[in-house]
Scaffold this motif. Sequence first.
Motif, PDB file in Angstrom:
ATOM      1  N   PHE A   1       7.232 -37.378 -29.596  1.00  0.00           N
ATOM      2  CA  PHE A   1       6.040 -36.527 -29.402  1.00  0.00           C
ATOM      3  C   PHE A   1       4.605 -37.322 -29.541  1.00  0.00           C
ATOM      4  CE2 PHE A   1       1.872 -35.373 -31.386  1.00  0.00           C
ATOM      5  CZ  PHE A   1       1.448 -34.268 -30.478  1.00  0.00           C
ATOM      6  N   PHE A   2       4.601 -38.781 -30.067  1.00  0.00           N
ATOM      7  CA  PHE A   2       3.036 -39.531 -30.505  1.00  0.00           C
ATOM      8  C   PHE A   2       3.294 -40.705 -29.317  1.00  0.00           C
ATOM      9  CE2 PHE A   2       3.544 -37.781 -34.910  1.00  0.00           C
ATOM     10  CZ  PHE A   2       1.993 -38.028 -35.290  1.00  0.00           C
ATOM     11  N   ALA A   3       4.520 -41.443 -29.058  1.00  0.00           N
ATOM     12  CA  ALA A   3       5.031 -42.146 -27.951  1.00  0.00           C
ATOM     13  C   ALA A   3       4.930 -41.551 -26.373  1.00  0.00           C
ATOM     14  CB  ALA A   3       6.783 -42.434 -27.715  1.00  0.00           C
ATOM     15  N   SER A   4       4.577 -40.268 -26.092  1.00  0.00           N
ATOM     16  CA  SER A   4       3.916 -39.594 -25.005  1.00  0.00           C
ATOM     17  C   SER A   4       2.612 -39.328 -25.054  1.00  0.00           C
ATOM     18  CB  SER A   4       4.762 -38.854 -24.454  1.00  0.00           C
ATOM     19  OG  SER A   4       5.054 -37.939 -26.118  1.00  0.00           O
ATOM     20  N   ILE A   5       2.313 -38.973 -26.554  1.00  0.00           N
ATOM     21  CA  ILE A   5       0.793 -38.111 -27.002  1.00  0.00           C
ATOM     22  C   ILE A   5      -0.153 -39.153 -26.868  1.00  0.00           C
ATOM     23  CG2 ILE A   5       0.502 -38.868 -29.062  1.00  0.00           C
ATOM     24  CD1 ILE A   5      -0.594 -35.474 -26.988  1.00  0.00           C
ATOM     25  N   PHE A   6       0.431 -40.565 -26.823  1.00  0.00           N
ATOM     26  CA  PHE A   6      -0.829 -41.927 -26.322  1.00  0.00           C
ATOM     27  C   PHE A   6      -0.642 -42.836 -25.376  1.00  0.00           C
ATOM     28  CE2 PHE A   6       0.098 -42.466 -30.756  1.00  0.00           C
ATOM     29  CZ  PHE A   6      -1.456 -42.639 -31.344  1.00  0.00           C
ATOM     30  N   GLN A   7       0.292 -41.439 -24.224  1.00  0.00           N
ATOM     31  CA  GLN A   7       0.347 -42.197 -23.070  1.00  0.00           C
ATOM     32  C   GLN A   7      -1.112 -41.048 -22.652  1.00  0.00           C
ATOM     33  OE1 GLN A   7       3.924 -41.900 -21.449  1.00  0.00           O
ATOM     34  NE2 GLN A   7       4.442 -43.978 -22.162  1.00  0.00           N
ATOM     35  N   PHE A   8      -0.446 -40.198 -22.973  1.00  0.00           N
ATOM     36  CA  PHE A   8      -1.633 -39.104 -22.889  1.00  0.00           C
ATOM     37  C   PHE A   8      -3.209 -39.275 -22.985  1.00  0.00           C
ATOM     38  CE2 PHE A   8      -4.366 -35.513 -23.092  1.00  0.00           C
ATOM     39  CZ  PHE A   8      -3.622 -34.256 -21.374  1.00  0.00           C
TER      40      PHE A   8
END
Length: 268
Positions: A151-158
């Motif tokens: 979740f955190f790896a992808s939410i920072f991309q967002f």
Amino acid sequence: GQRDEEEEHHSLETFTFYLSEPLSKERVEAFSDGVYAIVATLLILDICEDNVPDPREVEEKFHSSLLEALSEYGPNYLAYFGSFVTIGLLWFVHHSLFLYVTKATRLMGLLNILSLAFIGGLPLAYQLTSEFAEKSHNEIEAIQVSCVITFFASIFQFAIWTTALLNERETLHPFARYGGKEHAFMFAKLALYPCVSLGAFFLTCLLSEFSTAIFHLMQIVIPFAFLALRIFVRISLTVVKTMMSLSRRKVVLLEEEEACLAPTETLS
């Protein structure tokens, strides 16, 4: 008091200016690719180190049947492939994101580093989900930790894309800006992993007995979801454009009818 306010205003301006300073896009991409490559290598080394059956064990325990011996390591291999696909898809999303970024800023670089920090935790997530006994309390917690890392790896991309949208004329290609051809698809692509990983986390809390199945299903479904996303977004945009064009035609027809009416008919 006035001097303090001026100093505070000046410090805020310096801070915001510092975050909005340009950063080399090429170096951000090179550093990110290096991290992704190292994480994938660590994952391969992990699966090759402790998940290869011993020849003596194959002969004595499995009667020289290599397939039966490998079947014992099935959950480990499934966790490895799921983690590797996750790394690959997150790299693909990162590549698509920076394909439309024309100029990187320091804030975007900071968010990228935070995303890479959690990407580096994916080998840990693989080890956690493969080592604990099936349907144990530790396995459920390990799966939840893996969902949080994803979740955190992808939410920072967002967050990188959201930051780029704030100054889209300077930082984004016209195709990815609001109203551009790829805007809706980029939003859906970058929001997919955060939404699915968060949903899987809550499902494992509610349905703890099926936590392993939910986690592996998430890893298997997401690649197909990426393929279906493009089709779904294209169909949705086509439907919206068709409806908008039909409504515009109706408005034009009504205006033409009103223009053709005599002044007395219009007043009546």
